[in-house]
Design a protein around this motif. Sequence first.
Motif, PDB file in Angstrom:
ATOM      1  N   ARG A 279       0.804  -1.225   0.000  1.00  0.00           N
ATOM      2  CA  ARG A 279       0.000   0.000   0.000  1.00  0.00           C
ATOM      3  C   ARG A 279       0.837   1.275   0.000  1.00  0.00           C
ATOM      4  O   ARG A 279       0.323   2.373   0.013  1.00  0.00           O
ATOM      5  CB  ARG A 279      -0.952  -0.010   1.201  1.00  0.00           C
TER       6      ARG A 279
ATOM      7  N   THR B 281      -0.734   5.187   6.843  1.00  0.00           N
ATOM      8  CA  THR B 281      -2.079   5.112   6.249  1.00  0.00           C
ATOM      9  C   THR B 281      -3.153   4.757   7.259  1.00  0.00           C
ATOM     10  O   THR B 281      -4.346   4.846   6.950  1.00  0.00           O
ATOM     11  CB  THR B 281      -2.110   4.048   5.133  1.00  0.00           C
TER      12      THR B 281
ATOM     13  N   THR C 192      -6.714   1.282   7.756  1.00  0.00           N
ATOM     14  CA  THR C 192      -7.941   1.372   6.960  1.00  0.00           C
ATOM     15  C   THR C 192      -7.742   0.867   5.536  1.00  0.00           C
ATOM     16  O   THR C 192      -8.603   1.047   4.698  1.00  0.00           O
ATOM     17  CB  THR C 192      -8.398   2.837   6.903  1.00  0.00           C
ATOM     18  N   LYS C 193      -6.558   0.282   5.265  1.00  0.00           N
ATOM     19  CA  LYS C 193      -6.243  -0.245   3.931  1.00  0.00           C
ATOM     20  C   LYS C 193      -6.156   0.847   2.870  1.00  0.00           C
ATOM     21  O   LYS C 193      -6.313   0.591   1.684  1.00  0.00           O
ATOM     22  CB  LYS C 193      -7.244  -1.328   3.509  1.00  0.00           C
ATOM     23  N   GLN C 194      -5.945   2.095   3.322  1.00  0.00           N
ATOM     24  CA  GLN C 194      -5.711   3.181   2.382  1.00  0.00           C
ATOM     25  C   GLN C 194      -4.312   3.032   1.795  1.00  0.00           C
ATOM     26  O   GLN C 194      -3.485   2.267   2.292  1.00  0.00           O
ATOM     27  CB  GLN C 194      -5.827   4.536   3.094  1.00  0.00           C
TER      28      GLN C 194
ATOM     29  N   SER D 256      -0.703   5.168   0.232  1.00  0.00           N
ATOM     30  CA  SER D 256       0.061   6.413   0.392  1.00  0.00           C
ATOM     31  C   SER D 256       1.212   6.411  -0.598  1.00  0.00           C
ATOM     32  O   SER D 256       1.793   5.366  -0.896  1.00  0.00           O
ATOM     33  CB  SER D 256       0.610   6.522   1.817  1.00  0.00           C
TER      34      SER D 256
ATOM     35  N   ALA E  96     -12.003  -2.755  -5.547  1.00  0.00           N
ATOM     36  CA  ALA E  96     -11.602  -2.376  -4.187  1.00  0.00           C
ATOM     37  C   ALA E  96     -12.071  -3.453  -3.214  1.00  0.00           C
ATOM     38  O   ALA E  96     -13.165  -4.002  -3.348  1.00  0.00           O
ATOM     39  CB  ALA E  96     -12.214  -1.032  -3.817  1.00  0.00           C
TER      40      ALA E  96
ATOM     41  N   GLN F 225     -11.883  -0.335   1.737  1.00  0.00           N
ATOM     42  CA  GLN F 225     -11.225   0.639   0.864  1.00  0.00           C
ATOM     43  C   GLN F 225     -12.266   1.386   0.040  1.00  0.00           C
ATOM     44  O   GLN F 225     -13.286   0.807  -0.351  1.00  0.00           O
ATOM     45  CB  GLN F 225     -10.250  -0.070  -0.087  1.00  0.00           C
ATOM     46  N   PRO F 226     -12.023   2.663  -0.234  1.00  0.00           N
ATOM     47  CA  PRO F 226     -12.959   3.419  -1.077  1.00  0.00           C
ATOM     48  C   PRO F 226     -12.905   2.913  -2.515  1.00  0.00           C
ATOM     49  O   PRO F 226     -11.896   2.354  -2.952  1.00  0.00           O
ATOM     50  CB  PRO F 226     -12.445   4.856  -0.968  1.00  0.00           C
TER      51      PRO F 226
ATOM     52  N   SER G  71     -12.466   4.561  -5.017  1.00  0.00           N
ATOM     53  CA  SER G  71     -11.454   5.316  -5.777  1.00  0.00           C
ATOM     54  C   SER G  71     -10.072   4.683  -5.707  1.00  0.00           C
ATOM     55  O   SER G  71      -9.164   5.112  -6.423  1.00  0.00           O
ATOM     56  CB  SER G  71     -11.369   6.750  -5.248  1.00  0.00           C
ATOM     57  N   VAL G  72      -9.892   3.661  -4.835  1.00  0.00           N
ATOM     58  CA  VAL G  72      -8.555   3.106  -4.648  1.00  0.00           C
ATOM     59  C   VAL G  72      -8.019   2.498  -5.937  1.00  0.00           C
ATOM     60  O   VAL G  72      -6.805   2.505  -6.191  1.00  0.00           O
ATOM     61  CB  VAL G  72      -8.547   2.065  -3.496  1.00  0.00           C
TER      62      VAL G  72
ATOM     63  N   ASP H 272      -6.752   5.367  -7.798  1.00  0.00           N
ATOM     64  CA  ASP H 272      -5.641   5.957  -7.035  1.00  0.00           C
ATOM     65  C   ASP H 272      -4.356   5.166  -7.254  1.00  0.00           C
ATOM     66  O   ASP H 272      -3.265   5.746  -7.419  1.00  0.00           O
ATOM     67  CB  ASP H 272      -5.979   5.984  -5.533  1.00  0.00           C
TER      68      ASP H 272
END
Length: 610
Positions: free
Chosen positions: A69, A115, A118-120, A122, A150, A154-155, A157-158, A161
Motif C-alpha cells: 500500500r 495510512t 484502513t487499507k488506504q 500512500s 476495491a 477501501q474506497p 477510488s482506490v 488511485d
Amino acid sequence: MENLISLVNKIQRACTALGDHGEASALPTLWDSLPAIAVVGGQSSGKSSVLESIVGKDFLPRGSGIVTRRPLVLQLHKSDEGSREYAEFLHLPRKRITDFAAVRKEIQDETDRETGQTKQISSVPIHLSIYSPNVVNLTLIDLPGLTKVAVEGQPDSVVQDIENMVRSYIEKPNCIILAVSPANQDLATSDAIKISREVDPIGERTFGVLTKIDLMDKGTDAVDMLEGKSYRLKFPWIGVVNRSQADINKNVDMIAARRTEREYFANTPEYKHLAQRMGSEHLAKMLSKHLETVIKSRIPGIQSLINKTIAELETELSCLGKPIAADAGGKLYTIMEICRLFDQNYREHLDGVRPGGDKVYNVFDNQLPAALKRLQFDKQLSMENIRKLITEADGYQPHLIAPEQGYHRLIESTLITIRGPAEASVDAIHSILKDLVHKAISETPELKQYPALRVEVGNAAIESLDRMREQSKKVTLQLVDMECCYLTVDFFRKLPQDVDKGGNPTQSIFDRYNDSYLRRIGTTVLSYVNMVCASLHHSIPKSIVYCQVREAKRSLLDFFYTELGKLEQKRLSALLNEDPAIMERRSALAKRLELYRSAQADIDTVAWSK
C-alpha cells in the motif's frame, strides 16, 4: 561502476528524508531526475515473489487483496562473501535487522503508521536497504499491485488511485519499467503491459518478466512470449519460476528455489535454447548492468540540474531573508540592519542612484518659478489701492518728499502673496519625499519579510517628514516675512529724482496725488517686488533643501531608533512576526537546498568511467 548505483541510492535516501518523493509541489524535485527501476504488475501476478527471488529472502508482506500500500524503495548492496545478511530501514537509522520475518512485520507496521489500518494507500515511500553476499547492486521500487476491484474497507477510488500512483512513477523518462505478467494469462489482458504501453509505447525502457511459466496449461508454453513474438520490447523477455505456495508453506530455502529454477529452464525442452537468459539471477544481473549504464549516461544532466537548482534556491532564500534571531539583542540588530538597508535605498533615491530625486529639482526649476509668475499684483497695485494706501499712510500729515510709509504698506501687501507659492513648494517636496519612502520600502526585500516592521518603519518615516515639513514651512515663510519687514534701501536710492529729470521740486503737495505720480509709485513697487521674487526664487529652495531634503537624508529614522531602544523583547518579537507562509517556504527551501548540496558533494566524490 558499482559505486554509481550506491550514489543514486544515497541521493534517494536523502530525498525521502527531506520530503522529496517526486510528487507535484512548488519545490524543485531531484527524485524525478534519478534513474530508477519501478516494478509494475497486477495483483497475484507474482510480483512479490520475483522481488524475493532477486533478494533471496522472504521479507515482503503476503495476503489477499492489496498488500503493498506504499511504494517500497528496495536498495540491494552486495557485501563480501561470508558476511552476515541484514536489513536497514531509513526510518530506523543504525538499526540492523537480521531476522527477515521482522523486516516483513516492520513494512506492515510502517505502512499502517502512514495510512492507518484502513487499507488506504500512500505515495510516501518506505526505504529498505538489504546487505547480502547473495545479491547484486540494484535498486527497485515496488509499487502497489494494479487491481480492478476495491476490497472491503477501501474506497471505490482506490483502483484509480493506485493506477495514478503507478503512472506517476513510470511516466517519468528516467524510470525503467519492470512489467511483471503471469504466463498463464493472455498478455493482451496484462495490467502491467497495458499501463506500460501507455507511457512507453515503443517499449524502449520496459523490461518484460513472465511469471508462473510452470503453471501453464498442459500442451501450452510461453516460447512465443519469451521470444517477443506476442509483444515485442526493445529488451528480451525474461521468464522466472517462483516458489509455489506449497514451497512457501514448507519454508523452502530461497537459494534452493533458485537452483530449482535453473534446473527447470535447463531441463524443459521448450525452454532449453533460452535457458541462459532465464531466471531471477539473470534478471537481477541484467537489471543491475542496465541501471549502471543509464545512471552513467544521466550523471552529466543530473549535475547540471543540481547546479542550476542550487543557484535558484539560494537566490530565493536570499530574497526571503534570514531566520529571526532568538535573543533580544539579535532581534534589535536585525531590525537596525533592515532599517539601515531601507535608509540606504531612500538616500539613493535622493542622490540619483535610484530614480525619483529629480522630481525635487523639478519643483524648484519649474513649479516655483511658474507659481511666482502667476501671482497677480494688479489688485495690490491698482490706482485706487495705491491712492488709498498712500493717503492712509500719510495720516494727518502728507508726506514731504517720498511716501515711505505708503511704500512699506504697498510692498508688504504685495509680498505677502508670495507666501502661497512658498508654502506650496514645501508641500510639494513633502509629497515627493513621502512617495520616495513608499518606493524605498517596496525596494527593501527584508521589509516584505516582516509586515509589522514595514508598517512601523513607514509610519516613523512619514512622521519624521511631517516634522521636517513644519520646520521647513516655518523657516521658508520667515524668508518672505523678512523681505516684508526690511526693504533694500539701495534699490530706492538708485531711483531717478524729479530734479535729475528736470522736474520742479517745488511742485504742490496736492499734485503728488495725481495719476501720473501714483503710476510712478506703482511701477517702482512692482520693480522692487520683482527683484524680491527673483531673490526668493533662489533662497526658498535652499531653505527647503536644508530643512527637508538634507534632514531626510541625515535623520529620517533617528526618532524611531531612539524609541526602538526602549522596547521590550516581546514588542521586538512582534515587529519581527513573519508571514507564516514565508516561514514555511524558507524552511522547505532550506531542506531542499541541503538535499541538493549533499547530492552535489556526493556526485563530485564519485569517479566514473568515461
